[in-house]
Design an enzyme around this catalytic site. Structure first.
Site, PDB file in Angstrom:
ATOM      1  N   LYS A  22       0.866  -1.206  -0.166  1.00 50.04           N
ATOM      2  CA  LYS A  22       0.099  -0.052   0.095  1.00 50.04           C
ATOM      3  C   LYS A  22       0.838   1.338  -0.110  1.00 50.04           C
ATOM      4  O   LYS A  22       0.557   1.893  -0.617  1.00 50.04           O
ATOM      5  CB  LYS A  22      -0.954  -0.047   1.264  1.00 50.04           C
ATOM      6  CG  LYS A  22      -1.435   1.425   1.523  1.00 50.04           C
ATOM      7  CD  LYS A  22      -2.552   1.398   2.849  1.00 50.04           C
ATOM      8  CE  LYS A  22      -1.758   1.648   4.197  1.00 50.04           C
ATOM      9  NZ  LYS A  22      -1.534   2.863   4.305  1.00 50.04           N
ATOM     10  N   ASN A  23       1.870   1.241   1.068  1.00 48.11           N
ATOM     11  CA  ASN A  23       2.578   2.582   1.006  1.00 48.11           C
ATOM     12  C   ASN A  23       3.469   2.773   0.117  1.00 48.11           C
ATOM     13  O   ASN A  23       4.451   3.805   0.013  1.00 48.11           O
ATOM     14  CB  ASN A  23       3.151   2.503   2.414  1.00 48.11           C
ATOM     15  CG  ASN A  23       2.336   2.720   3.473  1.00 48.11           C
ATOM     16  OD1 ASN A  23       1.204   2.909   3.224  1.00 48.11           O
ATOM     17  ND2 ASN A  23       2.683   2.562   4.881  1.00 48.11           N
ATOM     18  N   CYS A 116      -5.456  11.767  11.993  1.00 46.16           N
ATOM     19  CA  CYS A 116      -6.067  10.906  12.109  1.00 46.16           C
ATOM     20  C   CYS A 116      -5.793  10.083  13.492  1.00 46.16           C
ATOM     21  O   CYS A 116      -5.281  10.596  14.448  1.00 46.16           O
ATOM     22  CB  CYS A 116      -5.466   9.578  10.953  1.00 46.16           C
ATOM     23  SG  CYS A 116      -3.812   9.161  11.209  1.00 46.16           S
ATOM     24  N   ARG A 121      -0.463  14.477  12.617  1.00 45.30           N
ATOM     25  CA  ARG A 121       0.326  14.033  11.340  1.00 45.30           C
ATOM     26  C   ARG A 121       0.641  15.487  10.716  1.00 45.30           C
ATOM     27  O   ARG A 121      -0.135  15.733   9.476  1.00 45.30           O
ATOM     28  CB  ARG A 121      -0.750  13.292  10.471  1.00 45.30           C
ATOM     29  CG  ARG A 121      -1.238  12.088  11.379  1.00 45.30           C
ATOM     30  CD  ARG A 121      -0.330  10.709  11.043  1.00 45.30           C
ATOM     31  NE  ARG A 121       0.497  10.282   9.895  1.00 45.30           N
ATOM     32  CZ  ARG A 121      -0.030   9.308   9.213  1.00 45.30           C
ATOM     33  NH1 ARG A 121      -1.390   8.712   9.607  1.00 45.30           N
ATOM     34  NH2 ARG A 121       0.546   8.754   8.301  1.00 45.30           N
ATOM     35  N   ASP A 304       4.226   0.571  12.011  1.00 47.96           N
ATOM     36  CA  ASP A 304       3.053  -0.060  11.461  1.00 47.96           C
ATOM     37  C   ASP A 304       2.898  -1.452  11.993  1.00 47.96           C
ATOM     38  O   ASP A 304       1.806  -2.013  11.732  1.00 47.96           O
ATOM     39  CB  ASP A 304       3.413  -0.118  10.097  1.00 47.96           C
ATOM     40  CG  ASP A 304       3.171   1.464   9.430  1.00 47.96           C
ATOM     41  OD1 ASP A 304       3.140   1.535   8.332  1.00 47.96           O
ATOM     42  OD2 ASP A 304       2.789   2.440  10.444  1.00 47.96           O
ATOM     43  N   ARG A 396      -8.276  -0.484   4.732  1.00 43.14           N
ATOM     44  CA  ARG A 396      -7.628   0.703   4.196  1.00 43.14           C
ATOM     45  C   ARG A 396      -6.309  -0.064   3.781  1.00 43.14           C
ATOM     46  O   ARG A 396      -5.457   0.344   2.973  1.00 43.14           O
ATOM     47  CB  ARG A 396      -7.229   1.570   5.111  1.00 43.14           C
ATOM     48  CG  ARG A 396      -8.409   2.404   5.296  1.00 43.14           C
ATOM     49  CD  ARG A 396      -8.346   3.706   6.282  1.00 43.14           C
ATOM     50  NE  ARG A 396      -7.071   4.385   5.698  1.00 43.14           N
ATOM     51  CZ  ARG A 396      -6.265   4.795   6.568  1.00 43.14           C
ATOM     52  NH1 ARG A 396      -6.410   4.757   7.917  1.00 43.14           N
ATOM     53  NH2 ARG A 396      -4.996   5.255   6.053  1.00 43.14           N
TER      54      ARG A 396
HETATM   55  C1  EPZ Z   1       4.077   6.782   6.164  1.00 41.90           C
HETATM   56  O1  EPZ Z   1       3.295   7.912   6.959  1.00 41.90           O
HETATM   57  C2  EPZ Z   1       3.132   5.686   6.062  1.00 41.90           C
HETATM   58  N1  EPZ Z   1       2.065   6.138   5.356  1.00 41.90           N
HETATM   59  C3  EPZ Z   1       2.748   5.385   7.436  1.00 41.90           C
HETATM   60  O2  EPZ Z   1       1.987   4.139   7.567  1.00 41.90           O
HETATM   61  C4  EPZ Z   1       3.891   5.103   8.377  1.00 41.90           C
HETATM   62  O3  EPZ Z   1       3.478   4.644   9.572  1.00 41.90           O
HETATM   63  C5  EPZ Z   1       4.932   6.180   8.320  1.00 41.90           C
HETATM   64  O4  EPZ Z   1       5.151   6.605   6.935  1.00 41.90           O
HETATM   65  C6  EPZ Z   1       6.145   5.829   9.000  1.00 41.90           C
HETATM   66  O5  EPZ Z   1       6.939   4.738   8.325  1.00 41.90           O
HETATM   67  C7  EPZ Z   1       2.043   5.896   3.830  1.00 41.90           C
HETATM   68  O6  EPZ Z   1       3.020   5.796   3.305  1.00 41.90           O
HETATM   69  C8  EPZ Z   1       0.849   6.360   3.076  1.00 41.90           C
HETATM   70  P1  EPZ Z   1       6.044  10.242   8.260  1.00 41.90           P
HETATM   71  P2  EPZ Z   1       3.923   9.512   6.881  1.00 41.90           P
HETATM   72  O7  EPZ Z   1       6.164  11.544   7.574  1.00 41.90           O
HETATM   73  O8  EPZ Z   1       4.590   9.861   5.509  1.00 41.90           O
HETATM   74  C9  EPZ Z   1       5.787  13.402  11.622  1.00 41.90           C
HETATM   75  C10 EPZ Z   1       0.189   2.690   7.736  1.00 41.90           C
HETATM   76  O9  EPZ Z   1      -0.562   2.159   8.767  1.00 41.90           O
HETATM   77  N2  EPZ Z   1       5.952  14.369  10.619  1.00 41.90           N
HETATM   78  O10 EPZ Z   1       7.360   9.380   8.322  1.00 41.90           O
HETATM   79  O11 EPZ Z   1       2.719  10.305   7.298  1.00 41.90           O
HETATM   80  C11 EPZ Z   1       4.757  12.811  11.901  1.00 41.90           C
HETATM   81  O12 EPZ Z   1       3.908  13.527  12.585  1.00 41.90           O
HETATM   82  C12 EPZ Z   1       0.458   4.165   7.730  1.00 41.90           C
HETATM   83  O13 EPZ Z   1       0.272   1.937   6.704  1.00 41.90           O
HETATM   84  C13 EPZ Z   1       6.093  15.785  11.004  1.00 41.90           C
HETATM   85  O14 EPZ Z   1       6.371  16.096  12.162  1.00 41.90           O
HETATM   86  O15 EPZ Z   1       4.938   9.192   7.958  1.00 41.90           O
HETATM   87  C14 EPZ Z   1       5.096  11.362  12.703  1.00 41.90           C
HETATM   88  O16 EPZ Z   1       5.181  11.544  14.033  1.00 41.90           O
HETATM   89  C15 EPZ Z   1       0.375   4.709   9.291  1.00 41.90           C
HETATM   90  N3  EPZ Z   1       6.229  16.572   9.941  1.00 41.90           N
HETATM   91  C16 EPZ Z   1       6.762  11.072  12.242  1.00 41.90           C
HETATM   92  O17 EPZ Z   1       7.070  12.379  11.477  1.00 41.90           O
HETATM   93  C17 EPZ Z   1       5.834  16.246   8.771  1.00 41.90           C
HETATM   94  O18 EPZ Z   1       5.754  17.144   7.653  1.00 41.90           O
HETATM   95  C18 EPZ Z   1       6.612  10.256  10.933  1.00 41.90           C
HETATM   96  O19 EPZ Z   1       5.938  10.543   9.954  1.00 41.90           O
HETATM   97  C19 EPZ Z   1       5.775  15.066   8.361  1.00 41.90           C
HETATM   98  C20 EPZ Z   1       5.899  14.195   9.383  1.00 41.90           C
END
Ligand code: EPZ
Length: 417
Positions: A22-23, A116, A121, A304, A396
């Site tokens: 998915k990701n 979410c 996020r 995850d 999802r």
């Molecule tokens: C991706 O989310 C995945 N989703 C998530 O999978 C996964 O948990 C996550 O990466 C971490 O591996 C998809 O790829 C669609 P991040 P993403 O940006 O991109 C903070 C699932 O269950 N952050 O690495 O949103 C954020 O709040 C989902 O399949 C900021 O502060 O993850 C979080 O605490 C859930 N500012 C941390 O970084 C930003 O601009 C990690 O977020 C972006 C992120």
């Protein structure tokens, strides 16, 4: 609304073929916007989030048609860069479209993606990177309005955000001049996105583990790409074997993408063998505790998989401590597991889980995608009947979740009302 009804106590046995990730599918579908010719995205999982993303592409004027095991997307006829509120607000990954829209049209507009169930996020790292590329970003009135063709530059990410890395790589493909991304995420899904873009004529390459260089000024062309296997789906079914004391063969799992999880499952007493792209796992009669497990960006233990392993620890022989360092609110499955007889408490970013001999069935609620899957796994072990409500959240991230478990011997059925 959907619910899963599970009668626990059966050890799973059999083979499961791993779906496409998915990701990886979500950013790759967004990246198709950069390419004004048809692209074929194979091994694409038919998930609700993927259907939503395809709907967004169609709303932007693209063709997106399912054929065989994948989607053919033609963004040649894309005509607008403003995402519709109703569709874009429903999935977080709509924010992935900012980069490709800017790379293609020099303009992009999207609703601010809501938080979410696992945290608020923010997208500040995405927007900070786009501003560093000379894009004008306006965030008034709950929408994100971007204007200007990105200019290649060096961007250092404060945190290796997966989404920010993907967005900025896609913007850089359409930029004038080269871009260097420092401290990018290292998840395998990033490399799959890069492979797709390189196959379409762009030029992205990792320079060591902490830099990615993107050559600018290129125009994408048609390509065909098969999505890599979903390491989180594979990991979820590995835990299903572990928690039921069963024996499963995961076909198509890439062990090199699962090493942190495999280490934890071996510590819990699982016997794991790999043959080519198959993973063979046998769960113990009762798992051993995980004395300390810490979620981190890849290649650390994946956030995850935290809730699924949390469920496993509830029936371990001793006390486990899980630390969730990636998201600030990702233990909501804990309270639901307590309803099933789990003995655990949360202190800030840590969960302390004292293993119990057995769980009992209860009616519980899926609060998020992975937490919902974890509750179903607990139900496979629990004595009696477990009902997981709001099970549509599990759709999802998993194709035919209940049917897949049932064909491996689980007493599970789904009711949609
Ligand atoms: C991706 O989310 C995945 N989703 C998530 O999978 C996964 O948990 C996550 O990466 C971490 O591996 C998809 O790829 C669609 P991040 P993403 O940006 O991109 C903070 C699932 O269950 N952050 O690495 O949103 C954020 O709040 C989902 O399949 C900021 O502060 O993850 C979080 O605490 C859930 N500012 C941390 O970084 C930003 O601009 C990690 O977020 C972006 C992120």
């Amino acid at each position: 609304m959907a619910k899963l009804i599970i009668e626990g106590g059966r050890a799973l046995k059999g083979q499961i073929t791993v779906q496409g990730a998915k990701n990886a599918a979500l950013p790759i579908l967004a990246a198709a916007m950069l390419i004004p010719e048809p692209v074929r995205i194979g091994n694409c999982p038919r998930l609700t989030d993927v259907e939503h993303m395809a709907g967004l592409l169609r709303a932007l004027g693209c063709r997106a048609d399912w054929t065989g095991d994948g989607l053919v997307v033609d963004a040649g006829c894309a005509r607008t860069a403003a995402l519709p509120e109703d569709l874009a607000g429903s999935i977080r990954s709509s924010v992935f479209l900012l980069g490709p829209l800017l790379g293609r049209f020099g303009a992009a507009e999207a609703p601010y993606p809501g938080g979410c169930d696992i945290g608020n996020r923010p997208v500040d790292l995405h927007l900070k990177g786009l501003r560093a590329m000379g894009v004008k970003v306006d965030e008034a009135s709950g929408r994100i309005r971007c204007l200007g063709r990105p200019r290649g530059t060096e961007i250092a990410l404060e945190y290796p955000s997966v989404g920010a890395t993907e967005n900025l790589l896609m913007a850089a493909c359409g930029a004038e001049g080269d871009t260097i991304l420092v401290n990018p995420a290292r998840e395998p899904e990033i490399d799959d996105l890069m492979a797709f873009l390189n196959g379409a004529g762009f030029d992205l390459r990792r320079e060591g583990s902490s830099r990615i260089r993107v050559r600018g000024g290129r125009r994408g062309h048609g390509t065909a790409h098969a999505i890599l296997p979903d390491r989180i789906e594979a990991g979820t079914y590995l835990v299903a074997a572990a928690i039921t004391g069963g024996h499963l063969v995961l076909r198509g799992a890439r062990k090199e993408h699962l090493s942190a999880l495999l280490t934890a499952l071996k510590e819990a007493g699982c016997r794991i063998r790999s043959e080519g792209t198959d993973l063979d796992i046998e769960g113990p009669e009762r798992p051993r505790e995980l004395r300390r497990l810490v979620t981190l960006p890849y290649p650390g233990f994946p956030t995850d998989m935290q809730s699924q392993v949390f469920a496993l620890c509830t029936v371990a022989r001793g006390t486990s401590v899980l630390e969730e360092n990636v998201f600030e609110d990702r233990f909501r499955h804990g309270a639901e597991l307590v309803r099933m007889g789990a003995d655990c408490f949360i202190r800030g970013r840590s969960a302390v889980i004292r293993g119990v001999k057995s769980l009992h069935g209860a009616t519980v609620t899926a609060r998020d995608l992975r937490g919902g899957a974890a509750l179903a796994l607990a139900g496979l072990r629990a004595e009696g009947i477990t009902v997981v409500e709001q099970a549509e959240r599990i759709d999802r991230g998993y194709v035919d979740f209940a049917a897949t478990l049932r064909q491996a011997g689980a007493a599970i059925r789904r009711e949609d009302d």
